[in-house]
Design an enzyme around this catalytic site. Structure first.
Site, PDB file in Angstrom:
ATOM      1  N   GLY A  23     -20.822   6.275   3.501  1.00  0.00           N
ATOM      2  CA  GLY A  23     -20.015   6.741   2.650  1.00  0.00           C
ATOM      3  C   GLY A  23     -20.191   6.553   1.216  1.00  0.00           C
ATOM      4  N   VAL A  24     -20.727   7.509   0.465  1.00  0.00           N
ATOM      5  CA  VAL A  24     -21.508   7.632  -1.155  1.00  0.00           C
ATOM      6  C   VAL A  24     -20.126   7.543  -2.856  1.00  0.00           C
ATOM      7  CG1 VAL A  24     -23.676   7.640  -0.057  1.00  0.00           C
ATOM      8  CG2 VAL A  24     -23.288   9.950  -0.490  1.00  0.00           C
ATOM      9  N   GLY A  25     -19.081   7.370  -1.649  1.00  0.00           N
ATOM     10  CA  GLY A  25     -18.273   8.184  -2.916  1.00  0.00           C
ATOM     11  C   GLY A  25     -18.257   6.885  -3.734  1.00  0.00           C
ATOM     12  N   SER A  26     -16.879   6.666  -4.896  1.00  0.00           N
ATOM     13  CA  SER A  26     -17.098   5.694  -6.363  1.00  0.00           C
ATOM     14  C   SER A  26     -18.277   4.085  -5.209  1.00  0.00           C
ATOM     15  CB  SER A  26     -16.373   5.633  -6.501  1.00  0.00           C
ATOM     16  OG  SER A  26     -16.202   4.372  -7.474  1.00  0.00           O
TER      17      SER A  26
ATOM     18  N   LYS B  53       0.766  -1.249  -0.100  1.00  0.00           N
ATOM     19  CA  LYS B  53      -0.026   0.501   0.001  1.00  0.00           C
ATOM     20  C   LYS B  53       1.154   1.534   0.192  1.00  0.00           C
ATOM     21  CE  LYS B  53      -3.922   0.797  -0.090  1.00  0.00           C
ATOM     22  NZ  LYS B  53      -5.327   0.109  -1.299  1.00  0.00           N
TER      23      LYS B  53
END
Length: 350
Positions: free
Chosen positions: A183-186, A81
């Site tokens: 969380g409503v990202g991608s 990472k």
């Protein structure tokens, strides 16, 4: 700061590399957990951390998770990472910093393969790729593996949520099933749209309230505060933002039958998997359910398949989860412990 190998999240990592480029202002960490199965693959995130130690700990945890994720997904890749430190919350990474990070990746000689994560994009990966070939998630032609991993992660999480509903609720249909999404990202946003098509009842939350409200209006969903949504009375809680959200306080506040989401490292500590099990809450180990993105960019980098192959491998995620849940039920061990043991055996650390 403690020595890296004294940190509790140091897990015999093969390498923890610290980079600082004075000209660009880049400060970055690349953690290589394991290369037992292949080069250490995992995205790079651009994020603001309170301390340098917090950034290193995040890289340690995330790289270990990538070792487990790639092994469980059957990919010939290890776990690594990258973390690029932002000077302040909301800062934007510069082209010079992207180029410097590409140089950092290249300096490791292929031991680490980078890809898109939080704060990155296909375009930014393209800039990094101008300095190293050890990068994936680049724009690709239609039908090819690769590109933005987010939609593929969302697809795998969606299939995993459906599997959790079947296991925990005895429901093969999502119509009327209440899912609370943090969380409503991608990933979280993609998951919400897929569940809405199935007629699921949704409660949405994000630190970007305007984004959450806009999606809630679009889908006819309810809205909750980002720091309160996990306690929503619902069927399934789906964490899809940053990790370390399931600790003693939040687990005791859960009012659901299952937790199934795409966020990495959802458990604050490994012992919290047992607390979920004690409460009778089904848990989908994060690195199993959220493997769709790395399957996509991993096959792109390896040159081992097209979009059809990616989707076929993502379709195997529910079966993997079911086998973990079945073993958990048979042994009495938390599903997180079952998955960890399987992953560690696969990378030769069992």
């Amino acid at each position: 700061m403690s020595a890296v190998w004294d940190l509790s999240d140091f897990d015999a990592h093969e390498g923890v590399h610290l980079f600082r480029d004075r000209d660009s202002g880049l400060t970055a960490v690349i953690a290589v957990h394991s290369t037992a199965l292949g080069p250490a693959a995992g995205g790079v995130r651009f994020w603001h951390y309170a301390t340098g130690e917090a950034a290193i700990v995040d890289a340690l945890r995330l790289s270990r998770g990538m070792s487990y994720k790639n092994a469980m997904a059957g990919l010939p890749l290890g776990g690594g990472k990258g973390v690029v430190l932002a000077d302040a919350a909301g800062a934007t990474i510069t082209e010079a910093q992207l180029l410097a990070f590409g140089n950092a990746v290249e300096s490791l000689g292929g031991r680490y393969v980078t890809a898109e994560d939080v704060g990155m994009s296909e375009a930014r990966m393209g800039v990094i790729a101008s300095r190293t070939r050890h990068v994936s998630g680049l724009p690709v032609a239609g039908g090819s593996a690769g590109g933005d991993p987010g939609p593929f992660t969302a697809m795998g999480v969606y299939l995993g949520v459906r599997a959790a509903a079947s296991r925990a609720l005895g429901s093969d249909r999502m119509a009327g099933v209440h899912v609370a999404i943090q969380g409503v990202g991608s990933v979280g946003g993609g998951l919400a749209r897929l569940l809405a098509k199935d007629g699921a009842r949704l409660t949405l939350a994000d630190v970007n309230v305007d984004k959450a409200r806009a999606l809630a209006d679009e889908l006819g969903a309810a809205l909750a505060a980002a720091d309160e949504v996990l306690a929503t009375e619902c069927d399934i809680v789906s964490p899809n933002a940053l990790g370390a959200v399931l600790g003693e306080r939040t687990i005791n506040a859960l009012r659901c039958k299952a937790v199934a989401g795409g966020a990495n490292n959802q458990l604050v500590d490994a012992r919290h998997g047992a607390l979920l099990a004690t409460r009778g809450i089904l848990y989908a180990p994060d690195y199993v359910i959220n493997a769709g993105g790395i399957i996509n960019v991993g096959l792109e980098y390896l040159g081992q398949g097209d979009r059809q192959e990616v989707e076929a491998r993502i379709a195997q995620i529910p079966g993997r989860l079911e086998s973990i849940w079945a073993a958990s039920a048979a042994t009495g061990l938390p599903s997180s412990d079952v998955a960890d043991a399987q992953a560690r055996r696969l990378i030769g650390r069992g």
